[in-house]
Scaffold this motif. Structure first.
Motif, PDB file in Angstrom:
ATOM      1  N   ALA A 235       1.056  -1.322   0.321  1.00  0.00           N
ATOM      2  CA  ALA A 235       0.238   0.186  -0.152  1.00  0.00           C
ATOM      3  C   ALA A 235       1.123   0.849  -0.007  1.00  0.00           C
ATOM      4  O   ALA A 235       1.523   1.263   1.320  1.00  0.00           O
ATOM      5  CB  ALA A 235      -1.404  -0.219   1.029  1.00  0.00           C
ATOM      6  N   PRO A 236       0.799   1.826  -1.176  1.00  0.00           N
ATOM      7  CA  PRO A 236       2.122   3.571  -1.149  1.00  0.00           C
ATOM      8  C   PRO A 236       0.860   4.561  -0.475  1.00  0.00           C
ATOM      9  O   PRO A 236      -0.017   3.861   0.712  1.00  0.00           O
ATOM     10  CB  PRO A 236       1.783   3.770  -2.583  1.00  0.00           C
ATOM     11  N   ALA A 237       0.881   5.586  -0.454  1.00  0.00           N
ATOM     12  CA  ALA A 237      -0.335   6.804  -0.591  1.00  0.00           C
ATOM     13  C   ALA A 237      -0.865   6.464  -0.616  1.00  0.00           C
ATOM     14  O   ALA A 237      -1.111   6.917  -2.647  1.00  0.00           O
ATOM     15  CB  ALA A 237       0.886   7.876   0.084  1.00  0.00           C
ATOM     16  N   THR A 238      -1.829   5.604  -0.587  1.00  0.00           N
ATOM     17  CA  THR A 238      -3.254   4.941  -2.102  1.00  0.00           C
ATOM     18  C   THR A 238      -3.659   6.801  -2.422  1.00  0.00           C
ATOM     19  O   THR A 238      -5.032   6.720  -2.957  1.00  0.00           O
ATOM     20  CB  THR A 238      -4.275   4.750  -1.134  1.00  0.00           C
ATOM     21  N   HIS A 239      -3.636   7.775  -1.347  1.00  0.00           N
ATOM     22  CA  HIS A 239      -4.963   8.222  -2.467  1.00  0.00           C
ATOM     23  C   HIS A 239      -4.046   9.173  -2.900  1.00  0.00           C
ATOM     24  O   HIS A 239      -2.666   9.502  -2.123  1.00  0.00           O
ATOM     25  CB  HIS A 239      -4.925   9.890  -0.990  1.00  0.00           C
ATOM     26  N   ASP A 240      -4.003   9.592  -4.361  1.00  0.00           N
ATOM     27  CA  ASP A 240      -3.677  10.055  -5.185  1.00  0.00           C
ATOM     28  C   ASP A 240      -2.802  10.885  -4.764  1.00  0.00           C
ATOM     29  O   ASP A 240      -1.625  12.205  -5.372  1.00  0.00           O
ATOM     30  CB  ASP A 240      -4.551   9.873  -6.035  1.00  0.00           C
ATOM     31  N   THR A 241      -3.782  12.477  -4.062  1.00  0.00           N
ATOM     32  CA  THR A 241      -3.002  13.802  -3.766  1.00  0.00           C
ATOM     33  C   THR A 241      -1.982  13.367  -2.871  1.00  0.00           C
ATOM     34  O   THR A 241      -0.388  14.280  -3.046  1.00  0.00           O
ATOM     35  CB  THR A 241      -4.174  14.529  -3.240  1.00  0.00           C
ATOM     36  N   ALA A 242      -2.425  12.492  -2.106  1.00  0.00           N
ATOM     37  CA  ALA A 242      -0.736  12.364  -1.103  1.00  0.00           C
ATOM     38  C   ALA A 242       0.448  11.422  -1.964  1.00  0.00           C
ATOM     39  O   ALA A 242       1.322  11.970  -1.311  1.00  0.00           O
ATOM     40  CB  ALA A 242      -0.908  10.998   0.557  1.00  0.00           C
ATOM     41  N   SER A 243      -0.329  10.580  -2.654  1.00  0.00           N
ATOM     42  CA  SER A 243       1.300  10.402  -3.097  1.00  0.00           C
ATOM     43  C   SER A 243       1.816  11.538  -4.166  1.00  0.00           C
ATOM     44  O   SER A 243       2.956  11.255  -4.346  1.00  0.00           O
ATOM     45  CB  SER A 243       1.109   8.794  -4.388  1.00  0.00           C
ATOM     46  N   ALA A 244       1.378  12.463  -4.939  1.00  0.00           N
ATOM     47  CA  ALA A 244       1.583  13.309  -5.788  1.00  0.00           C
ATOM     48  C   ALA A 244       2.430  14.498  -5.053  1.00  0.00           C
ATOM     49  O   ALA A 244       3.119  14.659  -5.234  1.00  0.00           O
ATOM     50  CB  ALA A 244       0.521  14.161  -6.287  1.00  0.00           C
ATOM     51  N   VAL A 245       1.927  14.635  -3.965  1.00  0.00           N
ATOM     52  CA  VAL A 245       3.395  15.535  -3.098  1.00  0.00           C
ATOM     53  C   VAL A 245       3.756  14.767  -2.239  1.00  0.00           C
ATOM     54  O   VAL A 245       4.941  15.461  -1.824  1.00  0.00           O
ATOM     55  CB  VAL A 245       1.918  15.773  -1.242  1.00  0.00           C
ATOM     56  N   ILE A 246       3.883  13.361  -1.961  1.00  0.00           N
ATOM     57  CA  ILE A 246       5.337  12.848  -1.615  1.00  0.00           C
ATOM     58  C   ILE A 246       6.131  12.814  -3.293  1.00  0.00           C
ATOM     59  O   ILE A 246       7.314  12.879  -3.070  1.00  0.00           O
ATOM     60  CB  ILE A 246       5.300  11.356  -1.330  1.00  0.00           C
ATOM     61  N   GLY A 247       5.824  12.795  -4.255  1.00  0.00           N
ATOM     62  CA  GLY A 247       6.186  13.183  -5.364  1.00  0.00           C
ATOM     63  C   GLY A 247       6.769  14.603  -6.255  1.00  0.00           C
ATOM     64  O   GLY A 247       7.424  14.174  -6.889  1.00  0.00           O
TER      65      GLY A 247
END
Length: 507
Positions: A235-247
């Motif tokens: 499980a990554p940061a499964t909310h796409d915005t949470a993953s986008a902020v990490i990236g």
């Protein structure tokens, strides 16, 4: 080193209009990272029993097809993770069978529900408890709407999983509830960090279906291909915005981000949440991030307006609309977060109605409509920046924001990004386009032991995905100031200045 000698992982990045299966190859010795889109597929609502729903059966099949295609191409990934939009969920019964459809957040079943909830639990108390902005499609209001329409379904539910959790479950058979996506629900207690069962009890919502929360980077299980190749499901940061902020290659606390796509999510990353009266008045959200961080942001209805405008101008591509907008003169403005723009039958008619109600000329050409949307978004970016300065003035050293990072698909829209720089008076750095996939990949590589921490993930992104820098144009100052003043005036005249979706934007 051969490109295929690095570690490979797969990021599945699902948006409201499309999904991608992306293969990432990380060369640890050289610090290189390469993304390859292996499979892309459309997504969208399907009508079932008179409601807008997600076809999760088809999406699950597309994901498996993409994984098999990845392996057929010779890649040998070691893990896979999925990120999607927030708030929407699946209910399972005691035999793990779905109870009804996965209703989409733009469905109108939550119309008027917030007001009914506030009659039972005051709005300011809900905000103090959860720190989440008021959006009429939050999971909280979806559950209240479901309780009113089908109480027997909630009573039968033994598992609630948000969309990415359910798709992970379909891959590996392990139930989970990842924190960043759960945080969008308005069902978590901000102080305790877990489910707010007291709030649910006061709204007569059963809580037996709630699962324990897990952090980004949690290994869930394994998926096996037809040929026997096995991938760890992480499980990554499964909310796409949470993953986008990490990236997003943020430098420090003085950096802002806009995850620009169907929605524009604009905010900062913070070690502390902001849920006081001023943050409530501005309707900011404090969604969960990684490593104890919060995503203090506002959801702004973004390029959804342009996507839907194309219904009225089907002969024009998105790029052609942008070109015509650049050539059109400045004119009318709208409030992109007005509730009428959430899911209207006709976006062009909704814009015409807003302009008429606020005493403005109605756009006529495609370029005038698109210019109206782009300048309106830029005005709302400026307003959000000013609100962020106000609510963080005692917490951020010097209260000085110095740069805006625009990531996601909208980072390719040079015209809108330049307007953002002009209206906000700050330099803008664009890219990466694939921020959500990169954040997803970074979470997996960290879980696998290849990256140490969040700064290492961002350094990897920064070194491999260079963007473009834009600066405010001096010759645009006067026109920008005039439109900015008009935007404030029209918001005060709008009958929906405080929309019933006190929002912004979703997934």
């Amino acid at each position: 080193m051969d490109l295929f000698m690095g570690v490979e992982v797969v990021a599945v990045d699902l948006g409201a209009s499309s999904g991608r299966v992306v293969l990432a190859r990380y060369l640890e010795e050289t610090g290189g990272l390469v993304l390859q889109e292996v499979h892309r597929f459309e997504n969208g609502f399907v009508q079932r029993a008179g409601q807008d729903c997600w076809d999760l059966e088809r999406l699950s099949g597309e994901i498996v097809f993409g994984l098999e295609k990845t392996l057929a191409g010779g890649a040998r990934p070691v893990s896979v993770g999925i990120d999607t939009w927030g708030v929407d969920f699946v209910l399972l019964d005691a035999e793990d069978r779905p109870l009804g459809e996965a209703v989409a957040y733009r469905d109108h079943r939550t119309d008027g529900v917030m007001e009914r909830v506030f009659a039972r639990v005051p709005r300011d108390e809900i905000y103090r408890r959860t720190g989440i902005q008021f959006l009429q499609f939050n999971s909280l209001y979806q559950l209240v709407a479901l309780q009113a329409a089908s109480p027997e379904r909630l009573a039968q539910a033994r598992t609630l999983m948000f969309v990415p959790d359910y798709l992970h479950y379909r891959l590996c058979g392990v139930k989970s509830c990842e924190y960043t996506n759960a945080s969008t629900s308005q069902l978590l207690n901000l102080e305790a960090g877990g489910w707010d069962r007291e709030l649910m009890a006061r709204l007569a919502l059963p809580d037996a279906s709630l699962q324990p929360l897990c952090a980004p980077g949690t290994r869930l299980g394994e998926w096996g291909s037809r040929e026997g190749h096995r991938l760890a499901v992480i499980a990554p940061a499964t909310h796409d915005t949470a993953s986008a902020v990490i990236g997003t290659p943020l430098e420090d606390e003085h950096s802002l981000y806009i995850s620009s796509g169907t929605w524009s999510l604009m905010g900062i990353e913070s070690r502390t949440p902001f849920n006081d009266a001023q943050a409530l008045a501005a309707n900011f959200t404090n969604e969960g991030g990684t490593d104890g961080r919060f995503r203090v942001l506002k959801n702004i209805m973004g390029l959804w307006l342009i996507q839907r405008l194309r219904d009225a101008f089907p002969h024009l591509s998105h790029a052609e609309l942008v070109t015509q907008a650049e050539a059109a003169p400045s004119g009318s403005l709208v409030d992109p977060n007005d509730a009428r723009f959430l899911n209207p039958p006709s976006m062009a008619d909704a814009i015409r109605a807003f302009c008429a109600e606020t005493g403005q000329a109605t756009p006529q050409s495609a370029g005038e409509f698109a210019r109206c949307v782009f300048e309106s978004l830029a005005c709302l970016y400026r307003q959000t920046l000013d609100e962020l300065r106000a609510i963080t003035r005692h917490a951020i050293t010097g209260n000085d924001f110095r740069r805006i990072h625009i990531v996601g698909g909208g980072s390719q829209n040079a015209f809108l990004n330049q307007l953002c720089a002009d209206f906000c008076g700050l330099p803008v750095s664009t890219g990466p386009v694939e921020a959500s996939a990169l954040g997803n990949v970074g979470c997996q590589l960290r879980a696998l032991g290849h990256l140490a921490d969040l700064p290492a993930i961002r350094a990897l992104v920064r070194e491999n995905f260079a963007g473009q820098d834009l600066h405010p144009r001096a010759d645009a100052t006067q026109a920008t100031l005039q439109q900015w003043r008009r935007f404030h005036e029209l918001r005060s005249r709008s009958p929906a200045a405080s929309p019933r979706t006190p929002e912004g934007a979703v997934p």
